[in-house]
Design an enzyme around this catalytic site. Structure first.
Site, mmCIF file in Angstrom:
data_model
loop_
_atom_site.group_PDB
_atom_site.id
_atom_site.type_symbol
_atom_site.label_atom_id
_atom_site.label_comp_id
_atom_site.label_asym_id
_atom_site.label_seq_id
_atom_site.Cartn_x
_atom_site.Cartn_y
_atom_site.Cartn_z
ATOM 1 N N ARG A 161 1.094 -1.120 0.086
ATOM 2 C CA ARG A 161 -0.024 0.088 -0.079
ATOM 3 C C ARG A 161 0.747 1.298 0.076
ATOM 4 O O ARG A 161 0.538 2.255 0.662
ATOM 5 C CB ARG A 161 -0.957 -0.058 1.311
ATOM 6 C CG ARG A 161 -1.949 -1.243 1.385
ATOM 7 C CD ARG A 161 -2.855 -1.379 0.120
ATOM 8 N NE ARG A 161 -3.822 -2.399 0.186
ATOM 9 C CZ ARG A 161 -3.400 -3.606 -0.401
ATOM 10 N NH1 ARG A 161 -2.490 -3.728 -1.189
ATOM 11 N NH2 ARG A 161 -4.331 -4.618 -0.436
ATOM 12 N N GLU A 218 -4.202 3.043 6.843
ATOM 13 C CA GLU A 218 -4.430 2.862 5.328
ATOM 14 C C GLU A 218 -5.067 4.093 4.542
ATOM 15 O O GLU A 218 -4.787 4.579 3.757
ATOM 16 C CB GLU A 218 -4.812 1.568 4.966
ATOM 17 C CG GLU A 218 -4.915 1.096 3.682
ATOM 18 C CD GLU A 218 -5.619 -0.157 3.212
ATOM 19 O OE1 GLU A 218 -6.010 -0.513 2.098
ATOM 20 O OE2 GLU A 218 -5.358 -1.104 3.895
ATOM 21 N N SER A 278 -10.813 0.307 3.741
ATOM 22 C CA SER A 278 -10.121 -0.494 4.736
ATOM 23 C C SER A 278 -9.410 0.793 5.461
ATOM 24 O O SER A 278 -8.577 1.436 4.843
ATOM 25 C CB SER A 278 -9.214 -1.317 4.132
ATOM 26 O OG SER A 278 -9.873 -2.666 3.600
#
Length: 312
Positions: A173, A292, A222
């Protein structure tokens, strides 16, 4: 606004002062952009950034699906790529040319129609190509680093450059794309596939998301990265945070790695809830969760210039 506001370069697209961002992000909360720029094309974006005061901050905004915009708003210029950047075409039998504003649904659907397998996972990520490339977007066993050939970015200076996959420093990520740059195009390479089988995999992914995630809520996707060897949702659940609320913000009962705006939550309440979850998980398991979701902009200020709703 400062005196430099009157000196912004002319544009062919749309430039809006004090533009509310809450309607443009999935949480439906947060402040305004000092300036919102929707360029007509890449040349318009290049000319604008080249002439813009180098001290003016620049941030790209996609679908706003994985972002908290703080209540004090975002200083500088927020660049949003619209329809001119949302095209997807086939370069060859296995490669797609994708505009930076194209959605994951459009990319995966075009790939299906062209018999290109390998991009099905993008169907499940509510974002645009620019965001996927910057954040190494991934789900259901796939990541952008697995399919990206190269991308075109407009640097903060206005220069357009092409960067190969190996130049982006991809990790989980994360990429090393330069600050203030805007991804305007990317090339994704899949493999030959049967359109019916590709559609079946997309259907499977859609059904799985529908069953496990609060898709019809005001959410940011998320919230926390999965720590090595752990599932973030499980750590959150085990820390007793399922359904936890601060103001109008709540940890989803359906999927504990999702935060929800249950109605009129402020961005401060959503972020404070995330920080409280991180605190409880650390206390419960010893694991420090990493955000995130991107958190951007400035905190709202009280008359005493104190942060609102955020515990220190």
């Amino acid at each position: 606004m400062s005196g430099t506001d009157a000196l912004l370069p002319p544009v062919n697209g749309k430039l809006t002062a004090n533009a509310p961002l809450a309607p443009l992000v999935w949480f439906k909360a947060g402040g305004a952009a000092q300036w919102l720029f929707e360029p007509k094309d890449t040349a318009d974006l290049q000319a604008f950034l080249a002439a813009l005061d180098p001290a003016m901050p620049v941030m790209a905004l996609g679908l706003g699906s994985n972002m908290i915009v703080r209540d004090g708003g975002v200083p500088g210029v927020v660049v949003r790529l619209g329809k001119p950047f949302a095209k997807v075409t086939a370069l060859d039998d296995v490669t797609l040319e994708c505009g930076g504003g194209a959605s994951g649904i459009l990319v995966s659907s075009t790939a299906r129609d062209k018999g290109i397998a390998g991009t099905e996972f993008l169907r499940s990520i509510p974002g645009t190509v620019g965001g996927f490339v910057r954040m190494n977007g991934g789900a259901y066993g796939g990541e952008v680093k697995d399919i990206l050939v190269s991308c075109d970015v407009v640097l903060r200076s206005g220069e357009r450059v092409t960067l190969a996959n190996e130049e982006l420093g991809y990790t989980y990520r994360h990429s090393t794309l330069p600050e203030g740059c805007v991804v305007v195009a990317a090339r994704f390479k899949g493999r030959p596939g049967d359109p019916a089988a590709i559609q079946a995999e997309m259907d499977r992914i859609s059904a799985s998301r529908e069953a496990s995630q609060p898709l019809r809520s005001k959410t940011g996707g998320s919230t926390f990265k999965n720590p090595p060897g752990h599932s973030a949702w499980k750590l959150v659940d085990e820390a007793g945070c399922r359904g936890l609320q601060i103001g109008g913000a709540q940890v989803s009962e359906k999927h504990t790695n999702f935060l929800l705006n249950t109605g009129e939550a402020t961005a401060a309440e959503i972020e404070a809830l995330g920080e409280e979850v991180r605190r409880r998980v650390k206390e419960s398991s010893g694991v420090t969760l990493e955000w995130e979701i991107q958190r951007v902009g400035e905190f709202a200020r009280t008359p005493d210039d104190q942060r609102v709703g955020i515990s220190k």
